[in-house]
Design a protein around this motif. Structure first.
Motif, PDB file in Angstrom:
ATOM      1  N   THR A 286       0.210   5.105   4.327  1.00 22.15           N
ATOM      2  CA  THR A 286      -0.290   5.581   2.782  1.00 22.15           C
ATOM      3  C   THR A 286       0.308   4.954   1.651  1.00 22.15           C
ATOM      4  O   THR A 286       0.082   5.109   0.582  1.00 22.15           O
TER       5      THR A 286
ATOM      6  N   ASP B  39      -3.064  11.265  -1.522  1.00 22.56           N
ATOM      7  CA  ASP B  39      -2.979  10.186  -0.744  1.00 22.56           C
ATOM      8  C   ASP B  39      -2.155  10.442   0.362  1.00 22.56           C
ATOM      9  O   ASP B  39      -2.217   9.612   1.366  1.00 22.56           O
ATOM     10  N   HIS B  40      -1.441  11.415   0.698  1.00 17.88           N
ATOM     11  CA  HIS B  40      -0.785  12.017   1.924  1.00 17.88           C
ATOM     12  C   HIS B  40      -0.473  13.268   1.970  1.00 17.88           C
ATOM     13  O   HIS B  40      -0.386  13.957   0.975  1.00 17.88           O
TER      14      HIS B  40
ATOM     15  N   HIS C  66       4.713   4.687  -4.732  1.00 18.16           N
ATOM     16  CA  HIS C  66       3.950   3.714  -4.061  1.00 18.16           C
ATOM     17  C   HIS C  66       4.088   2.564  -4.477  1.00 18.16           C
ATOM     18  O   HIS C  66       4.493   1.851  -5.537  1.00 18.16           O
TER      19      HIS C  66
ATOM     20  N   PRO D 219      -9.448   8.496  -3.339  1.00 13.89           N
ATOM     21  CA  PRO D 219      -8.636   8.150  -2.398  1.00 13.89           C
ATOM     22  C   PRO D 219      -9.131   8.733  -1.009  1.00 13.89           C
ATOM     23  O   PRO D 219      -9.592   9.744  -0.955  1.00 13.89           O
TER      24      PRO D 219
END
Length: 296
Positions: free
Chosen positions: A20, A81-82, A211, A260
């Motif tokens: 991710t 996203d996770h 990120h 996403p």
């Protein structure tokens, strides 16, 4: 007269999840060994619906090897996203799960989409602590301050711990820029003002990203920079870029971004402080996938 000792410097360790492109962080006071975990991850395979605790296991192993006592499991926002590893780590190493108090706005917005049922209160009560802007708390001898930095989502916060700050998705490395602002409740103008707030911290403040996506021209992942470096070189928000120019750029870029890959499962879990929905009468937990609910 004896001079008082300066406060201890924060120690930090990052954990990169390649699936991710997420970086989780452990920050601790070297004197008391008290620690906080920022934005922990567990894996999720959307094809099989299987979760994978290995990313969080690596954090737990580090905590145990270093003899740390986890006081806090800090979320910078509801990630898209996770899946959060906070509940899993809470069982393994302890700590209170915390997020910004505006989480209720995100829960209400996505609650309308996912229809999570009457047991979901949408008032932030899934979390152990809701932080207001300016709240202070301690990690052993380290003082931490909460900054409300909306724009990417209405509930984004940054955590300033001594001379380090964990900025979530609000800001990326200088050569990558800034977060998208097109999720429900996102706002590019708010994002610009939040960025400037972070960039008013002392220039030597070390900033840690959530990120990194390897922009063109760089072949190694990075997640540490400084306020000074961002003010000088952030491709979207460096000094000299005005609010209107930023908003035009951000909204233009966001119009072409894809949804996403893990947004639908992630939001449903993360808005519950990382807990999946309750099992149904067959003992299985289910996530909802709304059809045609997002634009192309």
């Amino acid at each position: 007269m004896r001079r008082s000792k300066p406060p201890p410097a924060a120690r930090r360790q990052g954990f990169f999840d390649p699936a991710t492109s997420t970086i989780s962080h452990v920050v601790h006071d070297p004197v008391s060994r008290e620690a906080a975990v920022v934005d922990p991850v567990i894996g999720y395979d959307p094809a099989s619906g299987r979760t994978d605790n290995r990313p969080a296991d690596a954090i737990a192993a580090y905590v145990e090897a270093e003899g740390l006592r986890v006081a806090w499991l800090l979320e910078t926002h509801v990630h898209a996203d996770h899946l959060s590893g906070a509940p899993y780590l809470q069982e393994r190493v302890g700590g209170r799960i915390a997020i910004g108090e505006h989480i209720s706005a995100v829960q209400t917005s996505f609650g309308r989409l996912f229809r999570p049922g009457r047991e979901f209160a949408a008032d932030g009560s899934d979390f152990d602590r809701l932080f207001a802007d300016g709240d202070r708390f301690r990690i052993g001898g380290l003082e931490a301050t909460v900054l409300h930095v909306p724009g990417h989502t209405p509930a984004c916060v940054a955590y300033v711990v001594g001379d380090v700050a964990f900025v979530g998705d609000t800001m990326f490395m200088p050569d990558y820029g800034t977060a998208r602002a097109d999720f429900p409740g996102g706002d590019a103008r708010q994002l610009f003002r939040s960025l400037r707030r972070i960039l008013k911290l002392p220039g030597h403040t070390r900033l840690f990203m959530c990120h990194d996506y390897l922009p063109e021209g760089r072949d190694s992942y990075q997640w540490e920079t400084t306020v000074e470096a961002e003010r000088r070189g952030n491709v979207h928000a460096r000094d000299g870029i005005g609010e209107d120019a930023f908003v035009a750029m951000r909204e233009g870029r966001d119009a072409d971004l894809a949804v996403p890959r893990l947004l639908l499962p992630s939001i449903q879990v993360n808005m519950r402080a990382g807990h999946p929905p309750a099992p149904e009468d067959n003992g299985i937990r289910y996530l909802r996938i709304p059809l045609d609910a997002f634009p192309d």
